[in-house]
Enzyme design. Structure first.
Site, mmCIF file in Angstrom:
data_model
loop_
_atom_site.group_PDB
_atom_site.id
_atom_site.type_symbol
_atom_site.label_atom_id
_atom_site.label_comp_id
_atom_site.label_asym_id
_atom_site.label_seq_id
_atom_site.Cartn_x
_atom_site.Cartn_y
_atom_site.Cartn_z
ATOM 1 N N TYR A 56 -1.624 -43.480 -7.551
ATOM 2 C CA TYR A 56 -1.594 -44.875 -7.998
ATOM 3 C C TYR A 56 -3.027 -45.413 -8.104
ATOM 4 O O TYR A 56 -3.413 -46.008 -9.130
ATOM 5 C CB TYR A 56 -0.777 -45.698 -7.006
ATOM 6 C CG TYR A 56 -0.625 -47.160 -7.370
ATOM 7 C CD1 TYR A 56 0.353 -47.550 -8.290
ATOM 8 C CD2 TYR A 56 -1.434 -48.141 -6.807
ATOM 9 C CE1 TYR A 56 0.506 -48.897 -8.628
ATOM 10 C CE2 TYR A 56 -1.281 -49.469 -7.143
ATOM 11 C CZ TYR A 56 -0.312 -49.851 -8.045
ATOM 12 O OH TYR A 56 -0.159 -51.176 -8.379
ATOM 13 N N SER A 63 -4.734 -53.390 -10.610
ATOM 14 C CA SER A 63 -4.378 -53.673 -9.215
ATOM 15 C C SER A 63 -5.676 -53.777 -8.419
ATOM 16 O O SER A 63 -6.706 -53.214 -8.831
ATOM 17 C CB SER A 63 -3.540 -52.511 -8.676
ATOM 18 O OG SER A 63 -3.550 -52.511 -7.264
#
Ligand code: NAD
Length: 261
Positions: free
Chosen positions: A158, A145
């Site tokens: 995350y 990401s």
């Protein structure tokens, strides 16, 4: 389209929706043999299988939790039993939840790390081990990401997991380059998938995200699938250890556009 992907065996985790689904369907168009891992028993994977078969590929699916070692081993054995080998492993499954860090429980921290980082390690290890044993110059693609480099308050677990995925990918790529196993990372920006459903259904919240993207729009799952197809194909044969940011240039400080700053 990449001719060398025809009949290649591709394993994709979290393949029943979102980016996993888009990649599964793209590899179907490439006429590959696609093994889908899915987590939730709601039948979504059956539609993906139909689409792949209609495009001329082959597909099979198995349920499993990527954070469980036994399930990951079962997934890879299933791929070999069904289609005879493993050429491409795509570690896509991932989760997130918003919590201010001072309230983040150990349980929530652990869950995200287990799925997003440990799950990708387990499947990478199993795929590499199979490829080494069978002399396969295979391909591994991990889904990181932009938050492997952009800090993300309220999503510390995350961001930490994706930072880990990036460095895991680069380390494994270095370790197995002499064996011809290529290992790359895709780091998407904001893409229109169910993980962002709630946020993108709110026009104000959606616009706030768009304001962070120099190209001015939310990415489409097919654009990420195209990156995966290229990385899996022989067209990228000299590329390994890459972190490919597919993000409309989100990682390059849009606040400074038009001479601001
Ligand atoms: P999504 O929520 O639509 O799909 C995630 C998939 O992972 C689902 O199919 C889900 O069932 C599966 N999954 C969840 N837990 C699992 C488990 N324990 N075992 C197996 N499968 C499990 O999200 P998405 O946008 O398609 O995300 C795919 C990947 O891309 C994730 O790793 C995510 O972090 C990453 N990503 C997405 C975006 C984005 O904007 N959509 C941006 C950057 C990175």
């Amino acid at each position: 389209m990449y001719e060398d992907l025809e009949k290649k065996v591709v394993v994709i985790t979290g393949a029943a929706k979102g980016l996993g689904k888009a990649m599964a369907e793209r590899f179907g168009k490439e006429k590959a043999h696609v093994v889908l891992n899915y987590h939730t028993e709601n039948g979504d994977h059956k539609e993906v299988i139909k689409t792949i078969e209609a495009a001329g590929g082959k597909a099979a699916a198995i349920q499993g939790d990527v954070s469980k070692e036994a399930d990951v081993k079962k997934l890879l054995s299933f791929a070999v039993d069904t289609f005879g080998t493993i050429d491409i492993m795509i570690n896509n499954a991932g989760i997130e939840n918003e919590v201010p860090s001072e309230k983040l429980t150990l349980e929530d921290w652990q869950k995200v790390i287990d799925v997003n980082l440990t799950g990708m390690f387990l499947a990478s290890r199993e795929a590499i081990s199979y490829m080494l044993d069978h002399g396969i110059k295979g391909n591994i693609i991990n889904m990181s990401s932009v938050h492997d480099r952009i800090p993300w308050p309220h999503f510390v677990h995350y961001a930490a997991s994706k930072g880990g995925v990036k460095m895991m990918t680069e380390t494994l790529a270095l370790e197995y380059a002499p064996k011809g196993i290529r290992i790359n990372n895709i780091s998407p920006g904001a893409i229109d998938t169910p993980i962002n459903g709630e946020k993108f259904n709110d026009p104000k919240a959606k616009q706030e995200v768009i304001n962070l993207i120099p190209m001015g729009y939310i990415g489409k799952p097919e654009q990420i699938a195209a990156c995966a197809a290229w990385l899996a194909s022989a067209e990228s044969s000299y590329v390994t250890g890459l972190t490919l940011y597919a993000d409309g240039r989100m990682t390059k400080y849009p606040g400074f556009q038009a001479g601001k700053g």
